[in-house]
Scaffold this motif. Structure first.
Motif, PDB file in Angstrom:
ATOM      1  N   ARG A 224       0.848  -1.206   0.000  1.00 52.17           N
ATOM      2  CA  ARG A 224       0.000   0.000   0.000  1.00 52.17           C
ATOM      3  C   ARG A 224       0.876   1.247   0.000  1.00 52.17           C
ATOM      4  O   ARG A 224       0.567   2.232  -0.664  1.00 52.17           O
ATOM      5  N   ALA A 225       1.969   1.179   0.747  1.00 55.09           N
ATOM      6  CA  ALA A 225       2.843   2.356   0.847  1.00 55.09           C
ATOM      7  C   ALA A 225       3.520   2.666  -0.483  1.00 55.09           C
ATOM      8  O   ALA A 225       3.753   3.827  -0.824  1.00 55.09           O
ATOM      9  N   VAL A 226       3.824   1.635  -1.245  1.00 54.92           N
ATOM     10  CA  VAL A 226       4.585   1.826  -2.480  1.00 54.92           C
ATOM     11  C   VAL A 226       3.661   2.201  -3.658  1.00 54.92           C
ATOM     12  O   VAL A 226       4.111   2.806  -4.642  1.00 54.92           O
ATOM     13  N   ALA A 227       2.380   1.857  -3.544  1.00 56.40           N
ATOM     14  CA  ALA A 227       1.466   1.994  -4.684  1.00 56.40           C
ATOM     15  C   ALA A 227       1.404   3.408  -5.268  1.00 56.40           C
ATOM     16  O   ALA A 227       1.441   3.570  -6.500  1.00 56.40           O
ATOM     17  N   PRO A 228       1.337   4.478  -4.439  1.00 54.68           N
ATOM     18  CA  PRO A 228       1.237   5.821  -5.044  1.00 54.68           C
ATOM     19  C   PRO A 228       2.440   6.164  -5.922  1.00 54.68           C
ATOM     20  O   PRO A 228       2.299   6.886  -6.910  1.00 54.68           O
ATOM     21  N   PRO A 270      -7.503   1.153  -1.025  1.00 57.38           N
ATOM     22  CA  PRO A 270      -6.363   2.090  -1.042  1.00 57.38           C
ATOM     23  C   PRO A 270      -5.747   2.275  -2.427  1.00 57.38           C
ATOM     24  O   PRO A 270      -4.954   3.204  -2.617  1.00 57.38           O
ATOM     25  N   TYR A 271      -6.070   1.437  -3.375  1.00 60.58           N
ATOM     26  CA  TYR A 271      -5.439   1.517  -4.705  1.00 60.58           C
ATOM     27  C   TYR A 271      -6.332   2.228  -5.717  1.00 60.58           C
ATOM     28  O   TYR A 271      -5.920   2.469  -6.845  1.00 60.58           O
ATOM     29  N   ARG A 272      -7.573   2.500  -5.291  1.00 66.01           N
ATOM     30  CA  ARG A 272      -8.475   3.150  -6.250  1.00 66.01           C
ATOM     31  C   ARG A 272      -8.125   4.633  -6.330  1.00 66.01           C
ATOM     32  O   ARG A 272      -7.689   5.244  -5.367  1.00 66.01           O
ATOM     33  N   GLY A 273      -8.299   5.184  -7.512  1.00 67.11           N
ATOM     34  CA  GLY A 273      -8.022   6.605  -7.678  1.00 67.11           C
ATOM     35  C   GLY A 273      -6.550   6.931  -7.833  1.00 67.11           C
ATOM     36  O   GLY A 273      -6.153   8.097  -7.768  1.00 67.11           O
ATOM     37  N   LEU A 274      -5.702   5.929  -8.014  1.00 69.61           N
ATOM     38  CA  LEU A 274      -4.272   6.209  -8.196  1.00 69.61           C
ATOM     39  C   LEU A 274      -3.915   6.371  -9.673  1.00 69.61           C
ATOM     40  O   LEU A 274      -2.758   6.526 -10.028  1.00 69.61           O
ATOM     41  N   GLY A 275      -4.916   6.237 -10.533  1.00 66.53           N
ATOM     42  CA  GLY A 275      -4.683   6.562 -11.941  1.00 66.53           C
ATOM     43  C   GLY A 275      -4.371   5.370 -12.815  1.00 66.53           C
ATOM     44  O   GLY A 275      -4.037   5.542 -13.987  1.00 66.53           O
ATOM     45  N   TYR A 276      -4.448   4.161 -12.270  1.00 67.04           N
ATOM     46  CA  TYR A 276      -4.267   2.990 -13.136  1.00 67.04           C
ATOM     47  C   TYR A 276      -5.394   1.991 -12.876  1.00 67.04           C
ATOM     48  O   TYR A 276      -5.917   1.891 -11.768  1.00 67.04           O
ATOM     49  N   PRO A 277      -5.780   1.227 -13.927  1.00 61.16           N
ATOM     50  CA  PRO A 277      -6.838   0.239 -13.722  1.00 61.16           C
ATOM     51  C   PRO A 277      -6.390  -0.877 -12.783  1.00 61.16           C
ATOM     52  O   PRO A 277      -5.195  -1.184 -12.696  1.00 61.16           O
ATOM     53  N   ILE A 278      -7.377  -1.481 -12.128  1.00 57.34           N
ATOM     54  CA  ILE A 278      -7.098  -2.541 -11.144  1.00 57.34           C
ATOM     55  C   ILE A 278      -7.638  -3.873 -11.660  1.00 57.34           C
ATOM     56  O   ILE A 278      -8.821  -3.983 -12.012  1.00 57.34           O
TER      57      ILE A 278
END
Ligand SMILES: Cc1cc2nc3c(=O)[nH]c(=O)nc-3n(C[C@H](O)[C@H](O)[C@H](O)COP(=O)(O)O)c2cc1C
Ligand code: SF4
Length: 662
Positions: A224-228, A270-278
């Motif tokens: 989670r910390a690295v994702a942004p 926590p990964y939504r809205g970071l600009g890449y599809p999931i």
């Protein structure tokens, strides 16, 4: 209906036609570390069935990155990997699906056979599950691994693949760098995201035009910390669960029931809205649930790995609204068990998985035969399904009042409830045809079979519990099967388990759940020794929490005066006795196979399948039931058995293809 699953999705420069993904999984079908004909046939089945994206199994970026140093693991660094990539892309072309490869370095996660290679990692921190003790890579070596990722990306591009997934999930090497417990470096790679971002920066120009994504363990705080910091660098993130380094974490990689269905969906926030599809993967079984996960915005696409291992046609069936005909994954983990055992992939519900080139689907007959199946456990159900699919007339006799055999019995336990319900629902569909008659409560002796006008018979009469020879007095004695069927006696319980079977664990879980004081004494190294490690780890976690006491290495010696006596299997002169009011026996099984002799005498063609040959598991039962029926239907009409009954030597049911038991 299910509109969300079947909308195209852009993953950077690549558009996939539907959102059901076959995620990376070692099939053990590679040969010489590269794609084999069997592996092509395996993926073609999933392409034909409508998957939108195939992510090929982990391909190591250099020899030290191989999860296991066996030729069945893909090596993305070998130039001849190109041919396999090209062939798979050619196969995929008519279906429009994307084909990606997962580029992989396991770091300290490695389980090679001896002589074991040197293990490397971000830091010198031992890893529990595979019992590895790595050394830290030097700065120059880390830079070499980054270059290796880039070289493999270039090979993938030259091979015509559509995309690359960098495995940074499950605590493999990239995650070892960004996890604080495994990074005490003093160089620039001390910065958690540095290794992964340099890998991406090197791979991107090496594979122009390809989609580039990263797989992460969604519920790991370090991920989670690295994702942004990946925003703007990647075309997709593939979220999953699990951690290879620990027993409980590893079970999450391929979570068996009763781990919750759709468990990954709760972790994507926590990964939504970071600009890449999931892409989200983890225990998604039902197409309708998958559609809902996308509809709710929790993911843009879903990995349905075991769902596709079980039924490669699932996407096509779901698209055309034939949801009832989808064969569901039962969560038994035989597929990953094969990987850990080093044998080709197989599925306990689909005997054709991994045997695509050798075991064709049954062709519809124009001259149906009357086929009798004796026994309604997994072997009998599979035999009946095979004949029914070929258009033959089937009569299935089951002596009890319900189908499912030992699986149905085990459904009383949390560890088997979903598995049993799903298996029975699969066969309800497969046998719900006009040409199938099921007779419950009928013990099919020779006269019954003659009256049915049987052309041929599959005998799948299963097994019964072995009672052992110990003298047992002074305690109430029940078999484990009795307990699962509902029998109870008051008082403290000792379960005597001969060899690490699931039935002992099931009894312990049921009784502890009812408040009983339970000791599980096993003659095995550990309770559940006979199970796949992820299933065993899950059971042991639940049983420890339920307060079950464990005694390992103890073989039942007798019972008297309110005590159960054991001998130590390693030091037979040492004995132990445990106070108990109730003794539950789990001492193995013996075949229930009285019928074949009379069929031979009557000249009726027949084959045995499953536990009545010798007791084993669902996988063997389903495979043997299928093969026994195929073989009988290939005999000329009216032919008597051409070979004597008994075990046939030949490849084990683990290899592909395998003969049945006669
Ligand atoms: C036989 C098998 C092998 C696997 N090998 C890999 C692998 O090479 N790389 C990887 O990232 N995950 C691997 N996995 C995990 C799957 O990609 C997937 O995350 C897992 O099966 C959970 O998804 P499911 O519940 O849809 O099956 C493997 C799973 C199985 C069953
Ligand atoms: S082997 Fe079991 S867990 Fe694996 S795909 Fe088949 S049914 Fe599912």
């Amino acid at each position: 209906m299910l509109d969300h699953l079947f909308r195209p999705l852009d993953l950077g420069p690549v558009t996939i036609p539907c959102r059901i993904v076959s995620t990376a999984h070692q099939t053990m079908l590679a040969r010489g570390h590269v794609v084999s004909d069997e592996l092509l046939a395996y993926h073609e089945a999933r392409l034909r069935g409508g998957a939108g994206l195939i992510i090929m199994e982990a391909a190591a970026v250099e020899p030290s990155g191989l999860l296991s140093d066996t030729e069945t693991m893909m090596a993305g660094y070998l130039p001849r990997t190109l041919d396999g990539y090209r062939q798979l892309k050619r196969l995929a072309a008519p279906y429009g699906a994307g084909v990606f490869v997962q580029l992989f370095h396991g770091g300290r996660e490695q389980h090679s056979p001896g002589p074991r290679p040197v293990v490397v990692s971000s830091a010198a921190v031992p890893s529990t599950r595979y019992h590895t003790e790595p050394r830290a890579l030097t700065t120059a070596e880390v830079e070499g691994v980054i270059e290796a990722f880039a070289r493999c990306a270039a090979i993938a591009a030259e091979g015509g693949l559509d995309g690359i997934e960098i495995s940074a999930a499950h605590n493999y090497l990239p995650a070892q760098f960004f996890t604080p417990e495994t990074n005490d470096r003093q160089d620039r790679f001390a910065e958690p995201a540095r290794f992964l971002t340099e890998v991406i920066a090197a791979a991107r120009p090496a594979a122009p035009g390809l989609a580039l994504g990263v797989r992460l363990t969604a519920d790991a705080p370090a991920a989670r910390a690295v994702a942004p910091s990946l925003a703007g660098l990647i075309d997709f993130v593939h979220l999953t669960v699990g951690d290879s380094a620990t027993h409980v974490g590893a079970a999450g990689i391929v979570p068996p029931p009763p781990w919750p269905r759709n468990m990954v969906a709760a972790t994507t926030g926590p990964y939504r809205g970071l600009g890449y599809p999931i892409i989200a993967t983890g225990r998604i079984v039902e197409p309708a649930d998958a559609d809902q996960i996308i509809a709710s915005g929790k993911a843009d696409a879903v990995g349905m790995n075991r769902a596709l291992i079980t039924d490669p046609d699932m996407p096509a069936k779901a698209r055309s609204g034939e949801l009832a005909s989808v064969i569901r994954c039962i969560g038994c983990n035989v597929c990953i068990e094969h990987y850990h055992a080093g044998s080709p992939i197989a599925c306990a519900q689909n005997p054709r998985t991994g045997r695509e080139r050798h075991l064709p689907r049954p062709a519809r007959t124009s001259s149906p035969r009357r086929v009798v199946v004796v026994g309604g456990g997994p072997a009998g159900l599979a035999a009946a399904a095979e004949a029914a699919a070929g258009g033959h007339d089937v009569v299935l006799y089951e002596a009890t009042q319900r189908l499912g055999g030992q699986v149905a019995l085990a459904s009383a336990a949390p560890g088997h409830q979903e598995l049993a319900e799903t298996m029975l629902s699969n066969y309800r569909h497969l046998l719900g045809r006009a040409n199938v008659r099921i007779e419950l409560g009928v013990r099919a002796e020779l006269a019954v079979i003659r009256d049915a006008g049987a052309d041929c018979v599959v005998v799948a009469t299963g097994a019964r519990p072995y009672a052992g020879r110990a003298e047992l007095t002074g305690v109430a004695v029940l078999s484990a099967w009795d307990v699962l069927a509902g029998a109870r006696r008051p008082g403290r319980v000792v379960i005597a388990d001969w060899g690490g079977d699931s039935v002992a664990l099931d009894c312990a879980e049921v009784l502890a759940g009812e408040g009983a004081e339970v000791t599980l004494a096993t003659g095995a190294l550990v309770a559940g020794e006979g199970l796949h490690q992820y299933v065993r780890s899950s059971y042991l976690g639940r049983l420890h929490r339920a307060g079950v006491r464990f005694e390992n290495h103890q073989a039942l010696a007798g019972a008297s005066g309110g005590r159960v006596h054991f001998g130590n299997v390693f030091a037979p002169e040492l004995s132990k006795s445990i106070e108990a009011e109730v003794l539950i026996l789990s001492l193995g099984r013996v075949p229930a196979d009285s019928l074949p002799g009379s069929l031979t005498g009557a000249g009726i063609a027949h084959r045995k399948a499953g536990d009545c040959c010798s007791p084993r598991g669902i996988e063997e039962a389903v495979l043997e039931g299928t093969l026994a029926m195929r073989e009988l239907l290939e005999l000329p009409a009216g032919a008597a058995p051409s070979r004597p009954l008994g075990l046939t030597p030949g490849p084990s049911p683990r290899s592909a293809p395998a003969p049945g038991c006669r």
